[in-house]
Design a protein around this motif. Structure first.
Motif, short mmCIF file in Angstrom:
data_model
loop_
_atom_site.label_atom_id
_atom_site.label_comp_id
_atom_site.label_asym_id
_atom_site.label_seq_id
_atom_site.Cartn_x
_atom_site.Cartn_y
_atom_site.Cartn_z
N ASN A 211 -8.54 -54.34 9.36
CA ASN A 211 -9.42 -55.51 9.33
C ASN A 211 -9.77 -56.09 10.70
O ASN A 211 -10.68 -56.90 10.80
N ASN A 253 -0.98 -52.05 5.86
CA ASN A 253 -1.48 -52.09 4.49
C ASN A 253 -3.00 -52.04 4.55
O ASN A 253 -3.63 -52.70 5.38
N HIS A 254 -3.62 -51.26 3.65
CA HIS A 254 -5.07 -51.05 3.70
C HIS A 254 -5.85 -52.32 3.36
O HIS A 254 -6.99 -52.48 3.81
N SER A 255 -5.26 -53.22 2.57
CA SER A 255 -5.98 -54.42 2.12
C SER A 255 -5.49 -55.69 2.79
O SER A 255 -6.29 -56.59 3.08
N HIS A 256 -4.20 -55.79 3.03
CA HIS A 256 -3.60 -57.00 3.60
C HIS A 256 -2.91 -56.62 4.90
O HIS A 256 -1.76 -56.19 4.91
N ASP A 257 -3.62 -56.81 6.02
CA ASP A 257 -3.16 -56.26 7.29
C ASP A 257 -1.95 -56.98 7.88
O ASP A 257 -1.43 -56.56 8.91
N TRP A 327 1.17 -46.27 2.33
CA TRP A 327 0.76 -47.15 1.25
C TRP A 327 -0.06 -46.38 0.22
O TRP A 327 -0.74 -45.41 0.55
N SER A 329 -3.22 -45.69 -2.01
CA SER A 329 -4.64 -45.97 -1.84
C SER A 329 -5.22 -46.66 -3.07
O SER A 329 -6.35 -47.17 -3.03
N ASP A 331 -3.14 -48.90 -5.24
CA ASP A 331 -2.45 -50.16 -5.49
C ASP A 331 -1.92 -50.69 -4.16
O ASP A 331 -1.00 -50.10 -3.59
N PRO A 332 -2.47 -51.79 -3.63
CA PRO A 332 -2.06 -52.27 -2.31
C PRO A 332 -0.63 -52.79 -2.24
O PRO A 332 -0.13 -53.06 -1.14
N TRP A 333 0.04 -52.91 -3.37
CA TRP A 333 1.40 -53.44 -3.38
C TRP A 333 2.45 -52.34 -3.55
O TRP A 333 3.63 -52.62 -3.67
#
Length: 359
Positions: A211, A253-257, A327, A329, A331-333
């Motif tokens: 991000n 993390n791909h969604s939450h950096d 991580w 691809s 499910d970001p958790w």
């Protein structure tokens, strides 16, 4: 890593495709034969879930060479399998060779890196002191060397790892050799930045913040994880010193950096919350200009100060060196880790932190 996002990892002459059934907490496994040789590096195409690349050992004239090739897995495995992991009657299938990344001029391929966006037709490979840009053509049945560059300097310089930036229209790649990090422009194959002595010992891995376009993380044999702003490479923005041995992997993390995973030879996986240098340092989305504005008004209310970084959790399910973490691809958790003894562990971000981030 759910049914629509399998984990892929290599084990000597095999590739294991792992499907994690999240609802029933069941792991299913399929085995693919990799008859070309022992696998040292594996990477999946971001554009075609059935295509992957491997770096592997091959013996030629009593010499061991590390080659690279692009493969396709059987169609039925692309959509996930529901076989029992203990189904001994299932037979291993063979990968379909799409093309070799011809290394006649370069003897040892360290890794293969796919362009993170686009049609999956561009690949970077690192071979000895060369960085090679390939174009895949005709259904990936042929690889054409588009351009290349090499490290200059004294001694036998060799690349150890690399990552393709998802920013700048995918025109930048970062590489590691010995203790140095370098940035390259893929349009001209010229060096755009260099971080000498980024680590006290060998750099093992690096990753781009998904991000924030100028932020890069690296890790190495000095047991440290460092975070860099490539616009100012004189010193790291942050340094983590939580591991007690070599750090093999670092992954944003791909969604939450703010969430960063690291794996180490100390047999531990550490999940860190690097919120102060994330895209949401104040609990909401900001860009670099907003951060500058915040710094200009430090005397303002305390709620505008960056949140505190901390270690979220340390995972000790492994009994041997952890040399791969990543991580999901899908499910970001969800994340997985792999250790030298072949143990694969799947874990989740703690529920309380998940809801704290979302809410």
């Amino acid at each position: 890593m759910e049914d629509d996002a399998p984990v892929i990892y290599g084990l000597e002459f095999q590739i294991h495709i792992i499907d994690f059934d999240d609802e029933n907490n069941i792991i299913n496994k399929n085995v693919l034969l990799h008859q070309a040789g022992e696998i040292w590096h594996i990477s999946a195409s971001p554009a075609d879930r059935g295509v992957l690349a491997t770096c592997y050992n091959r013996t030629s004239d009593s010499k061991v060479l590390t080659c690279a090739a692009v493969w396709r897995m059987p169609k039925e495995l692309e959509s996930g399998s529901h076989e029992s992991p203990d189904d001994s009657s299932s037979t291993a299938q063979t990968l379909e060779l799409l093309c070799h990344l011809d290394n006649t001029a370069h003897s040892n391929m360290a890794c293969v890196v796919w362009e993170p966006m686009g049609d999956g037709k561009k690949i970077i490979s690192l071979a000895d002191n060369h960085i090679l840009l390939w174009d895949l053509q005709e259904s990936s049945s042929q690889a054409v060397l588009a351009s290349s560059a090499s490290l200059g300097g004294k001694g036998q310089l060799k690349f150890t790892s690399g990552r393709w930036s998802p920013h700048h229209n995918c025109t930048q790649v970062a590489t590691a050799n010995d203790t140095t990090l370098r940035g390259w422009d893929t349009r001209t194959m010229s060096q755009i930045y260099c971080i000498e002595n980024a680590h006290g010992q060998l750099v093992r891995d690096l990753d781009f913040n998904p991000n924030k376009q100028y932020y890069l993380a690296s890790c190495g044999d000095d047991c440290k994880v460092k975070f860099w702003d490539t616009r100012n490479v004189t010193e790291p923005v942050k340094t983590l010193e939580e591991h007690s041995h070599w750090v093999w992997n670092v992954r944003y993390n791909h969604s939450h950096d703010q969430l960063v995973l690291t794996g180490s030879s100390d047999s531990r996986v550490i999940l860190s919350n690097m919120v102060s240098i994330s895209s949401e340092p104040f609990g909401h989305l900001v860009d670099d200009d907003d951060i500058s504005d915040q710094e200009d008004h430090r005397s303002e209310e305390k709620s505008k100060e960056p949140l505190q970084d901390n270690v979220i959790a340390t995972y000790e399910e492994h009994e041997d060196s952890v040399y791969a973490v990543d991580w999901s691809s899908a499910d970001p958790w969800l994340f997985a880790s792999l250790s030298y003894d072949g143990r694969l562990v799947i874990n989740r971000v703690p529920r309380a932190l998940k809801y704290h981030i979302l809410l």
